[in-house]
Design an enzyme around this catalytic site. Structure first.
Site, PDB file in Angstrom:
ATOM      1  N   ARG A  46       0.904  -1.380   0.122  1.00 48.35           N
ATOM      2  CA  ARG A  46       0.146   0.029  -0.193  1.00 48.35           C
ATOM      3  C   ARG A  46       0.865   1.249  -0.038  1.00 48.35           C
ATOM      4  O   ARG A  46       0.453   2.218  -0.670  1.00 48.35           O
ATOM      5  CB  ARG A  46      -0.929   0.157   1.234  1.00 48.35           C
ATOM      6  CG  ARG A  46      -1.895   1.119   1.369  1.00 48.35           C
ATOM      7  CD  ARG A  46      -3.055   1.276   2.375  1.00 48.35           C
ATOM      8  NE  ARG A  46      -2.876   0.516   3.338  1.00 48.35           N
ATOM      9  CZ  ARG A  46      -2.140   0.741   4.417  1.00 48.35           C
ATOM     10  NH1 ARG A  46      -1.301   1.868   4.675  1.00 48.35           N
ATOM     11  NH2 ARG A  46      -2.207  -0.191   5.433  1.00 48.35           N
ATOM     12  N   TYR A  98     -16.669  15.876 -15.408  1.00 47.41           N
ATOM     13  CA  TYR A  98     -17.237  14.634 -15.475  1.00 47.41           C
ATOM     14  C   TYR A  98     -18.282  14.568 -14.004  1.00 47.41           C
ATOM     15  O   TYR A  98     -18.071  15.099 -13.105  1.00 47.41           O
ATOM     16  CB  TYR A  98     -15.963  13.560 -15.076  1.00 47.41           C
ATOM     17  CG  TYR A  98     -16.527  12.554 -14.836  1.00 47.41           C
ATOM     18  CD1 TYR A  98     -17.281  11.346 -15.751  1.00 47.41           C
ATOM     19  CD2 TYR A  98     -15.867  11.494 -13.446  1.00 47.41           C
ATOM     20  CE1 TYR A  98     -17.654  10.076 -15.215  1.00 47.41           C
ATOM     21  CE2 TYR A  98     -16.419  10.307 -13.472  1.00 47.41           C
ATOM     22  CZ  TYR A  98     -17.418   9.646 -14.151  1.00 47.41           C
ATOM     23  OH  TYR A  98     -17.740   8.460 -13.664  1.00 47.41           O
ATOM     24  N   ASP A 170      -7.427  18.982 -14.357  1.00 52.12           N
ATOM     25  CA  ASP A 170      -7.874  17.626 -14.459  1.00 52.12           C
ATOM     26  C   ASP A 170      -7.387  17.403 -16.205  1.00 52.12           C
ATOM     27  O   ASP A 170      -8.274  17.904 -17.012  1.00 52.12           O
ATOM     28  CB  ASP A 170      -9.417  17.142 -14.368  1.00 52.12           C
ATOM     29  CG  ASP A 170      -9.715  15.812 -14.840  1.00 52.12           C
ATOM     30  OD1 ASP A 170      -8.780  15.145 -15.520  1.00 52.12           O
ATOM     31  OD2 ASP A 170     -10.644  15.333 -13.957  1.00 52.12           O
ATOM     32  N   LYS A 195      -8.288   6.286 -19.124  1.00 49.06           N
ATOM     33  CA  LYS A 195      -8.601   6.811 -20.570  1.00 49.06           C
ATOM     34  C   LYS A 195      -7.377   6.543 -21.473  1.00 49.06           C
ATOM     35  O   LYS A 195      -7.080   5.753 -21.697  1.00 49.06           O
ATOM     36  CB  LYS A 195      -9.114   8.319 -20.227  1.00 49.06           C
ATOM     37  CG  LYS A 195      -9.987   8.434 -19.138  1.00 49.06           C
ATOM     38  CD  LYS A 195     -11.136   7.744 -19.235  1.00 49.06           C
ATOM     39  CE  LYS A 195     -12.171   7.978 -18.143  1.00 49.06           C
ATOM     40  NZ  LYS A 195     -13.174   6.838 -17.732  1.00 49.06           N
TER      41      LYS A 195
END
Ligand code: P1T
Length: 387
Positions: A46, A98, A170, A195
């Site tokens: 992690r 978005y 973004d 994407k």
């Protein structure tokens, strides 16, 4: 080093243990320590993992950033960034984003005492006027999802500096191949690597990059504390995708521009949104700010929902699916798909209407894509005429 070379080499030297040329998938959750308190920089996956680190180093270099952090999704990267703020803080956000970003901000983070003002950031005056004494962050996409509006990053950075607030961009729709916001004065860049960066619609991921050591250390602390990290296989797939990002983006841009021009001339279409069209309101800004106009095209059909539905149903090469940026072409009906989380009145006021379709133009042959659109639009026209 140039973009294409960095994409293949940064963070990706031969594996120190075996000489493997390609960074291995370090599918391990933990690491055997040499002695109490002695290890090679990896103690628990992690916190850090070598495959993830290769991705972080490579992608940060493409954003011209010394620091990058990979996340389990774009939304997770956004969430870890927003946690730079505290209860009582305020954010100015560009109004076309978005739907999942809107949902995270208004339905989750607002409950923790962070407030948001949504403005049309194509006019920098709107952003300037929305700044309050408790504003800590300006957040914007550019090009925006789904209307492909452009926001002037350098101009926003000036507004941010004037008020002493952070600017986060973004950069998902452009990818670092077409636009590097940190070079234009942004403090933070965030991606959905699901994407263009991953590029093959086979992995979900997110990214954060910055030039500020302080911001990096805080968001790294969040990455470890909240734990939304990508697994080693996801990091590996994303890193593999990056190697061809430049090649893919060139084909995405070429195909999208042809399609945008075709749609702009078509009698069944009311409006086309593509930054590469001379008719786009921020075309000059696009030429200045971007190194290409991208692979996303949105358009509004004459007659609203039914013709839009007929087009989506009739397309054969463009799958009706959420997401974007993969090698294959997709179409999306934002109202019922990606932007369904935004209340109808707000959505419609911003221009996300029933007749809007969004295309993620893939890297197939451009003639085939045009022929597919042509036949689908012809079917929609027949349907409209019959009504
Ligand atoms: O889906 P995820 O990897 O969590 O990324 C969220 C996200 C963040 N920012 C932008 C600009 C995005 O477009 C997305 C995700 N968008 C879609 C799934 C979509 O179809 O628009």
């Amino acid at each position: 080093m140039k973009f294409e070379t960095k994409a293949i080499h940064v963070g990706q030297g031969a594996d120190p243990t075996t000489g493997a040329t390609i960074v291995p998938v370090y599918q391990t959750s933990t690491y055997t320590q040499e002695d109490v308190g002695v290890h090679k920089g990896f103690d628990y996956s992690r916190t850090a993992n070598p495959t993830r680190k290769a991705l972080e180093d490579c992608l940060a270099s493409l954003e011209n950033a010394p620091y990058g952090l990979a996340f389990a999704s774009g939304v997770a990267a956004t969430d870890a960034t927003l946690k730079l703020l505290s209860a009582g803080d305020h954010v100015v956000v560009s109004d076309d984003v978005y739907g999942g970003t809107y949902r995270l901000f208004e339905r989750v983070l607002a409950r923790y005492g962070i407030s948001f003002n949504w403005v049309d950031a194509t006019d920098l005056g709107n952003v300037d006027r929305a700044i309050q004494p408790n504003t800590k962050l300006i957040w914007s996409e550019t090009p925006t999802n789904p209307l492909l509006k452009l926001v002037d990053i350098a101009g926003l950075a000036e507004v941010a500096r004037k008020h002493g607030v952070l600017l986060a961009i973004d950069n998902t729709f452009a990818s670092p191949y077409l636009q590097t916001p940190l070079d234009l004065g942004a403090d933070i860049v965030v991606h959905s690597t699901t994407k263009y960066i991953g590029g093959h619609s086979d992995v979900v991921g997110g990214f954060f990059a910055t030039r500020s050591e302080e911001l990096y250390q805080t968001v790294k602390f969040h990455q470890n504390s909240m734990g939304a990290v990508p697994g080693p296989m996801d990091a590996w797939l994303t890193l593999r995708g990056i190697k061809t990002l430049a090649l893919r983006m060139r084909q995405h841009c070429a195909n999208a521009e042809r399609i945008a021009r075709f749609l702009a001339d078509h009698p069944a279409i009311e409006a086309v949104y593509y930054p590469g069209l001379e008719s786009h309101p921020q075309h000059e800004l696009a030429k200045r700010q971007m190194r290409g106009f991208g692979g996303m095209v949105s358009f509004v059909t004459k007659g609203g929902l039914e013709p839009a539905r007929a087009i989506a149903r009739s397309l054969k090469l463009f799958s009706l699916a959420e997401s974007l940026g993969g090698v294959e072409s997709l179409t999306c009906h934002p109202v019922t798909m990606t932007h369904g989380a935004i209340p109808k009145e707000i959505r419609e006021a911003r221009g996300v209407t029933d007749g809007l379709l969004r295309l993620s133009v893939g890297i197939e042959d451009g003639d085939d894509l045009l022929a597919d659109l042509e036949q689908a639009l012809a079917k929609a026209q027949i349907l409209t005429a019959a009504r």
